[in-house]
Enzyme design. Structure first.
Site, PDB file in Angstrom:
ATOM      1  N   HIS A  50     -12.637  20.136  50.569  1.00  0.00           N
ATOM      2  CA  HIS A  50     -12.123  18.928  50.474  1.00  0.00           C
ATOM      3  C   HIS A  50     -13.629  18.173  50.191  1.00  0.00           C
ATOM      4  CE1 HIS A  50     -10.197  14.888  50.688  1.00  0.00           C
ATOM      5  NE2 HIS A  50     -11.120  14.700  51.453  1.00  0.00           N
ATOM      6  N   ASP A  52     -14.648  14.359  49.006  1.00  0.00           N
ATOM      7  CA  ASP A  52     -14.058  12.910  49.074  1.00  0.00           C
ATOM      8  C   ASP A  52     -14.862  12.221  47.828  1.00  0.00           C
ATOM      9  OD1 ASP A  52     -12.562  11.991  51.148  1.00  0.00           O
ATOM     10  OD2 ASP A  52     -14.292  12.372  52.422  1.00  0.00           O
ATOM     11  N   ASP A 162      -5.984  14.260  52.976  1.00  0.00           N
ATOM     12  CA  ASP A 162      -6.977  13.280  53.743  1.00  0.00           C
ATOM     13  C   ASP A 162      -6.354  11.966  53.446  1.00  0.00           C
ATOM     14  OD1 ASP A 162      -9.093  12.713  55.552  1.00  0.00           O
ATOM     15  OD2 ASP A 162     -10.161  12.276  53.930  1.00  0.00           O
TER      16      ASP A 162
END
Length: 198
Positions: A50, A52, A162
């Site tokens: 993941h 961001d 998320d």
């Protein structure tokens, strides 16, 4: 299987030996039911990191981090032919295409092999609480258009691991974007409404 996997992930901590026995019990209880415990489900482990798009660093760091992380996955694919990796966020693919075109072409080759799987169907992994419905529609429109143009297919998986909330219109928007599946991980991050939700 889904509930057992969720409970296992919430119980096990690799660096805390005190959690291992409880995690083993969750798995043992599930498998004690035999192969017919959940004939409708199969679980697969698929690589993912993941990233961001915007967090506590500048966009330039996201661009570099995407290249470092995804190039590492390509090297792992060379070592382990069975390795499959997923990545979301059309924006990150576009930055990679702009900054590291040779790396992008390697990824495109792995996409054709089915080993590097673009998921998400949106431009970025977006917040779903504050943006308007129009903004969410555009996330899907721009994301799916990019995946279709660059990889020859739209994503069938809406990937949103998320986020801290979900807009009520997401199922309708996903359907309109041609998406069949939804992946998240935060449904159980709630001390009021316990998972599984009933």
């Amino acid at each position: 299987a889904v509930y057992a996997a969720n409970k296992l992930v919430n119980t096990f901590r690799p660096d805390e030996a005190s959690t291992w026995a409880a995690a083993q019990k969750v798995a043992a209880d599930f498998f004690a039911k035999g192969p017919s415990a959940s004939p409708r489900h199969q679980l697969y482990a698929v690589g993912h990191c993941h990233i961001d798009t915007a967090w506590l660093w500048p966009f330039s760091e996201t661009r570099r981090k995407t290249a470092r992380s995804w190039s590492s996955q390509l090297r792992l694919m060379e070592q382990f032919p069975e390795h499959i990796f997923t990545a979301s966020s059309a924006q990150q693919y576009e930055w990679l295409q702009q900054d590291y075109p040779e790396l992008f072409e390697q990824i495109r080759g792995r996409v054709r092999e089915g080993r590097f799987v673009p998921v998400g169907g949106t431009w970025v992994e977006m917040d779903c609480n504050v943006p308007s419905g129009e903004s969410l529609v555009r996330q899907f429109m721009y994301g799916q258009t990019y995946f279709q143009q660059q990889f020859g297919a739209r994503s069938s998986v809406f990937w949103l691991p998320d986020t801290f909330g979900y807009a009520a219109q997401l199922p309708q928007l996903m359907l309109g974007a041609g998406i069949k599946y939804f992946l998240t991980q935060k449904l159980s991050w709630n001390n009021i409404n316990t998972f599984p939700l009933r």
